[in-house]
Design a protein around this motif. Structure first.
Motif, PDB file in Angstrom:
ATOM      1  N   ASP A 248      -2.514   4.873   8.945  1.00  0.00           N
ATOM      2  CA  ASP A 248      -3.495   4.089   8.198  1.00  0.00           C
ATOM      3  C   ASP A 248      -2.854   3.380   7.014  1.00  0.00           C
ATOM      4  O   ASP A 248      -3.260   2.272   6.639  1.00  0.00           O
ATOM      5  N   THR A 249      -1.840   4.007   6.412  1.00  0.00           N
ATOM      6  CA  THR A 249      -1.152   3.378   5.280  1.00  0.00           C
ATOM      7  C   THR A 249      -0.511   2.059   5.693  1.00  0.00           C
ATOM      8  O   THR A 249      -0.580   1.061   4.960  1.00  0.00           O
ATOM      9  N   VAL A 250       0.111   2.041   6.876  1.00  0.00           N
ATOM     10  CA  VAL A 250       0.737   0.824   7.394  1.00  0.00           C
ATOM     11  C   VAL A 250      -0.325  -0.236   7.666  1.00  0.00           C
ATOM     12  O   VAL A 250      -0.187  -1.406   7.278  1.00  0.00           O
ATOM     13  N   ASN A 251      -1.422   0.163   8.327  1.00  0.00           N
ATOM     14  CA  ASN A 251      -2.476  -0.788   8.674  1.00  0.00           C
ATOM     15  C   ASN A 251      -3.105  -1.408   7.429  1.00  0.00           C
ATOM     16  O   ASN A 251      -3.359  -2.620   7.385  1.00  0.00           O
ATOM     17  N   LEU A 252      -3.325  -0.590   6.417  1.00  0.00           N
ATOM     18  CA  LEU A 252      -3.951  -1.105   5.202  1.00  0.00           C
ATOM     19  C   LEU A 252      -3.008  -2.024   4.431  1.00  0.00           C
ATOM     20  O   LEU A 252      -3.457  -3.024   3.834  1.00  0.00           O
ATOM     21  N   ALA A 253      -1.719  -1.740   4.440  1.00  0.00           N
ATOM     22  CA  ALA A 253      -0.755  -2.648   3.810  1.00  0.00           C
ATOM     23  C   ALA A 253      -0.790  -4.007   4.500  1.00  0.00           C
ATOM     24  O   ALA A 253      -0.728  -5.053   3.841  1.00  0.00           O
ATOM     25  N   SER A 254      -0.906  -4.004   5.831  1.00  0.00           N
ATOM     26  CA  SER A 254      -1.007  -5.252   6.580  1.00  0.00           C
ATOM     27  C   SER A 254      -2.284  -6.002   6.204  1.00  0.00           C
ATOM     28  O   SER A 254      -2.284  -7.232   6.082  1.00  0.00           O
ATOM     29  N   ARG A 255      -3.378  -5.264   6.002  1.00  0.00           N
ATOM     30  CA  ARG A 255      -4.656  -5.904   5.598  1.00  0.00           C
ATOM     31  C   ARG A 255      -4.546  -6.488   4.186  1.00  0.00           C
ATOM     32  O   ARG A 255      -5.144  -7.524   3.885  1.00  0.00           O
ATOM     33  N   MET A 256      -3.773  -5.824   3.313  1.00  0.00           N
ATOM     34  CA  MET A 256      -3.570  -6.365   1.974  1.00  0.00           C
ATOM     35  C   MET A 256      -2.865  -7.722   2.036  1.00  0.00           C
ATOM     36  O   MET A 256      -3.150  -8.629   1.234  1.00  0.00           O
ATOM     37  N   GLU A 257      -1.954  -7.851   3.005  1.00  0.00           N
ATOM     38  CA  GLU A 257      -1.270  -9.145   3.164  1.00  0.00           C
ATOM     39  C   GLU A 257      -2.219 -10.204   3.720  1.00  0.00           C
ATOM     40  O   GLU A 257      -2.317 -11.315   3.196  1.00  0.00           O
ATOM     41  N   SER A 258      -2.947  -9.874   4.792  1.00  0.00           N
ATOM     42  CA  SER A 258      -3.780 -10.882   5.470  1.00  0.00           C
ATOM     43  C   SER A 258      -4.936 -11.365   4.607  1.00  0.00           C
ATOM     44  O   SER A 258      -5.437 -12.478   4.784  1.00  0.00           O
ATOM     45  N   THR A 259      -5.410 -10.534   3.657  1.00  0.00           N
ATOM     46  CA  THR A 259      -6.489 -10.948   2.748  1.00  0.00           C
ATOM     47  C   THR A 259      -5.954 -11.354   1.380  1.00  0.00           C
ATOM     48  O   THR A 259      -6.736 -11.556   0.442  1.00  0.00           O
ATOM     49  N   GLY A 260      -4.645 -11.446   1.260  1.00  0.00           N
ATOM     50  CA  GLY A 260      -4.027 -11.716  -0.029  1.00  0.00           C
ATOM     51  C   GLY A 260      -4.090 -13.170  -0.445  1.00  0.00           C
ATOM     52  O   GLY A 260      -4.669 -14.031   0.233  1.00  0.00           O
ATOM     53  N   ILE A 261      -3.453 -13.447  -1.583  1.00  0.00           N
ATOM     54  CA  ILE A 261      -3.432 -14.781  -2.180  1.00  0.00           C
ATOM     55  C   ILE A 261      -1.993 -15.271  -2.183  1.00  0.00           C
ATOM     56  O   ILE A 261      -1.092 -14.551  -2.622  1.00  0.00           O
ATOM     57  N   PRO A 262      -1.734 -16.492  -1.694  1.00  0.00           N
ATOM     58  CA  PRO A 262      -0.362 -17.006  -1.656  1.00  0.00           C
ATOM     59  C   PRO A 262       0.314 -16.951  -3.030  1.00  0.00           C
ATOM     60  O   PRO A 262      -0.295 -17.297  -4.049  1.00  0.00           O
ATOM     61  N   GLY A 263       1.559 -16.484  -3.039  1.00  0.00           N
ATOM     62  CA  GLY A 263       2.331 -16.443  -4.272  1.00  0.00           C
ATOM     63  C   GLY A 263       2.008 -15.278  -5.173  1.00  0.00           C
ATOM     64  O   GLY A 263       2.503 -15.213  -6.308  1.00  0.00           O
TER      65      GLY A 263
ATOM     66  N   ASN B  20       0.847  -1.196   0.000  1.00  0.00           N
ATOM     67  CA  ASN B  20       0.000   0.000   0.000  1.00  0.00           C
ATOM     68  C   ASN B  20       0.879   1.240   0.000  1.00  0.00           C
ATOM     69  O   ASN B  20       1.972   1.239   0.582  1.00  0.00           O
ATOM     70  N   THR B  21       0.380   2.294  -0.667  1.00  0.00           N
ATOM     71  CA  THR B  21       1.122   3.552  -0.773  1.00  0.00           C
ATOM     72  C   THR B  21       0.334   4.683  -0.129  1.00  0.00           C
ATOM     73  O   THR B  21      -0.883   4.778  -0.302  1.00  0.00           O
ATOM     74  N   GLY B  22       1.044   5.528   0.622  1.00  0.00           N
ATOM     75  CA  GLY B  22       0.392   6.669   1.269  1.00  0.00           C
ATOM     76  C   GLY B  22       1.325   7.346   2.242  1.00  0.00           C
ATOM     77  O   GLY B  22       2.549   7.158   2.196  1.00  0.00           O
ATOM     78  N   SER B  23       0.766   8.121   3.150  1.00  0.00           N
ATOM     79  CA  SER B  23       1.561   8.857   4.137  1.00  0.00           C
ATOM     80  C   SER B  23       1.672   8.057   5.431  1.00  0.00           C
ATOM     81  O   SER B  23       0.773   7.290   5.789  1.00  0.00           O
ATOM     82  N   ILE B  24       2.782   8.246   6.136  1.00  0.00           N
ATOM     83  CA  ILE B  24       3.007   7.569   7.405  1.00  0.00           C
ATOM     84  C   ILE B  24       3.717   8.517   8.372  1.00  0.00           C
ATOM     85  O   ILE B  24       4.202   9.572   7.984  1.00  0.00           O
ATOM     86  N   VAL B  25       3.771   8.101   9.616  1.00  0.00           N
ATOM     87  CA  VAL B  25       4.635   8.724  10.622  1.00  0.00           C
ATOM     88  C   VAL B  25       5.676   7.689  11.002  1.00  0.00           C
ATOM     89  O   VAL B  25       5.344   6.520  11.249  1.00  0.00           O
ATOM     90  N   ALA B  26       6.939   8.100  11.021  1.00  0.00           N
ATOM     91  CA  ALA B  26       8.037   7.183  11.357  1.00  0.00           C
ATOM     92  C   ALA B  26       8.901   7.813  12.433  1.00  0.00           C
ATOM     93  O   ALA B  26       9.047   9.033  12.503  1.00  0.00           O
ATOM     94  N   GLY B  27       9.479   6.970  13.286  1.00  0.00           N
ATOM     95  CA  GLY B  27      10.350   7.502  14.325  1.00  0.00           C
ATOM     96  C   GLY B  27      10.889   6.413  15.224  1.00  0.00           C
ATOM     97  O   GLY B  27      10.627   5.222  15.025  1.00  0.00           O
ATOM     98  N   ILE B  28      11.660   6.861  16.224  1.00  0.00           N
ATOM     99  CA  ILE B  28      12.285   5.942  17.171  1.00  0.00           C
ATOM    100  C   ILE B  28      11.526   5.984  18.485  1.00  0.00           C
ATOM    101  O   ILE B  28      11.227   7.060  19.011  1.00  0.00           O
ATOM    102  N   ILE B  29      11.223   4.806  19.019  1.00  0.00           N
ATOM    103  CA  ILE B  29      10.608   4.702  20.332  1.00  0.00           C
ATOM    104  C   ILE B  29      11.457   3.772  21.184  1.00  0.00           C
ATOM    105  O   ILE B  29      12.231   2.969  20.677  1.00  0.00           O
ATOM    106  N   GLY B  30      11.296   3.920  22.498  1.00  0.00           N
ATOM    107  CA  GLY B  30      12.061   3.084  23.413  1.00  0.00           C
ATOM    108  C   GLY B  30      13.277   3.810  23.942  1.00  0.00           C
ATOM    109  O   GLY B  30      13.684   4.851  23.424  1.00  0.00           O
ATOM    110  N   LYS B  31      13.876   3.253  24.992  1.00  0.00           N
ATOM    111  CA  LYS B  31      15.032   3.862  25.641  1.00  0.00           C
ATOM    112  C   LYS B  31      16.177   2.880  25.734  1.00  0.00           C
ATOM    113  O   LYS B  31      17.240   3.082  25.162  1.00  0.00           O
ATOM    114  N   SER B  32      15.982   1.777  26.474  1.00  0.00           N
ATOM    115  CA  SER B  32      17.067   0.811  26.625  1.00  0.00           C
ATOM    116  C   SER B  32      17.275  -0.001  25.349  1.00  0.00           C
ATOM    117  O   SER B  32      18.393  -0.348  24.996  1.00  0.00           O
ATOM    118  N   LYS B  33      16.179  -0.295  24.645  1.00  0.00           N
ATOM    119  CA  LYS B  33      16.250  -0.995  23.361  1.00  0.00           C
ATOM    120  C   LYS B  33      15.361  -0.244  22.386  1.00  0.00           C
ATOM    121  O   LYS B  33      14.203  -0.598  22.186  1.00  0.00           O
TER     122      LYS B  33
END
Length: 374
Positions: A311-326, A290-303
């Motif tokens: 939403d772009t990330v979530n929809l890309a994940s949905r494209m995988e889970s409803t996709g067709i093998p291969g 999926n293509t669109g806008s996202i927010v990216a950054g670093i979280i965490g302290k020790s690791k």
């Protein structure tokens, strides 16, 4: 006056050593008449120093050398007397001779980094100071050389460790983010207007893994992930993370990248082929893009972790889970950017997507040639 200073004090004081090599030192008139006193003076100046030390005439011919010089360069003292000082250094004719000439002209001391040459022709790094000293009987050149072999090894080791740390940082973070982290930025986050997200999941892997030993499972996963990591480097996209047998990467994190959708889709096709090759056809992957806008950054302290959200990330994940093998399932936003590059794309109607309802998606089927392994 130097005769009354303990040798250890001369050695421990850089100021005194610098004075000896760069200032005029007047001896008593009576001592000039007594060669033995002159020899004692030379011996005191040389042996007080743990570095190699030489006294030369203004032509660079060695008159005296201390025991440290014998140890450092491998020549006996009587062998070095009468030698040209330049012969003990790599490029000595150029660097040492030039330094001696400049000293006579400028009346000041010089320090050069230069390779020394042992008697057995082994080369080693030195820091060499050259100074002009005025005695009533004439001018003499004083040369101090410190062996930097241990220091160089320590610096090389530190440099290698620094490089390893930087490579490790670059393996888990985009280069621009790693640079900001090295600059000690406290909060690192970016809003990216256009990028393309990729998710993949291995079909049937959970069932397969239940019958595998732990070492075999980790070995298989590692082989697959290593292949995908190599592909991200080849296609110039950023791996974000793996979650179990799922793989998440993004193209377009670098500014000015207008072909990220095309490169991610090409990566997806290669990923399908690669997993098939590594597992001898035993595992297929579902792919969502999926293509669109996202927010990216670093979280965490020790690791800390670099991640992407939106939403772009979530929809890309949905494209995988409803996709067709291969096959590669993509959204309309990705399709609009690649339809003229990949001809074998067709619509898939009425795909139920969590949080979105029924959608039209687009399926890219790898051609026969793209699926050929090897």
């Amino acid at each position: 006056m130097l005769l009354f200073i303990p040798p250890e004090s001369i050695e421990s004081s850089s100021d005194i050593k610098h004075y000896v090599s760069t200032h005029s030192v007047k001896t008593k008139k009576e001592s000039i008449k007594d060669e033995r006193i002159t020899d004692s003076r030379d011996a005191l100046m040389l042996e007080a120093c743990h570095d190699a030390a030489f006294i030369c005439n203004t032509n660079g011919v060695i008159k005296s050398a201390n025991n440290a010089a014998t140890t450092m360069f491998g020549h006996q003292t009587n062998e070095m007397i009468g030698m040209d000082i330049t012969s003990l250094y790599k490029r000595g004719d150029e660097l040492i001779r030039e330094a001696i000439t400049n000293i006579e002209t400028l009346k000041t001391g010089l320090c050069v980094s230069i390779e020394g040459i042992k008697k057995d022709r082994e080369e080693f790094p030195t820091r060499t100071s050259i100074g002009l000293t005025q005695f009533e009987e004439g001018s003499l050149i004083i040369v101090f050389s410190g062996d930097l072999t241990v220091e160089k090894k320590q610096k090389d080791l530190i440099a290698q460790e620094k490089k390893n740390n930087e490579n490790l940082l670059l393996s888990i973070l985009p280069s621009s983010v790693a640079a900001r982290l090295k600059r000690k930025e406290n909060e690192i986050s970016d809003s990216i207007d256009s990028c393309t997200c990729f998710f993949s999941d291995m079909v049937g892997f959970t069932a397969m893994s239940s019958n595998m030993s732990a070492p075999s499972l980790v070995k298989l996963l590692n082989s697959i992930v290593n292949e995908l990591d190599d592909l991200t480097f080849h296609h110039k996209i950023e791996k974000i993370k793996t979650i179990g047998d799922a793989y998440f990467c993004v193209g377009g994190l670098q500014s000015g990248d207008v072909k990220h959708a095309e490169r991610v889709v090409r990566f997806a096709l290669d990923a399908i082929k690669s997993v098939k090759s590594v597992t001898n056809g035993g595992i297929q992957i579902r792919v969502g893009v999926n293509t669109g806008s996202i927010v990216a950054g670093i979280i965490g302290k020790s690791k800390y972790c670099y991640d992407c959200w939106g939403d772009t990330v979530n929809l890309a994940s949905r494209m995988e889970s409803t996709g067709i093998p291969g096959k590669v399932q993509m959204t309309r936003s990705t399709y609009e950017r690649v339809y003229d590059v990949f001809k074998n794309i067709h619509e898939r109607l009425d795909v139920e997507v969590k949080g979105k309802g029924s959608m039209i998606t687009y399926i890219l089927e790898p051609t026969f040639e793209e699926l050929i392994v090897g």
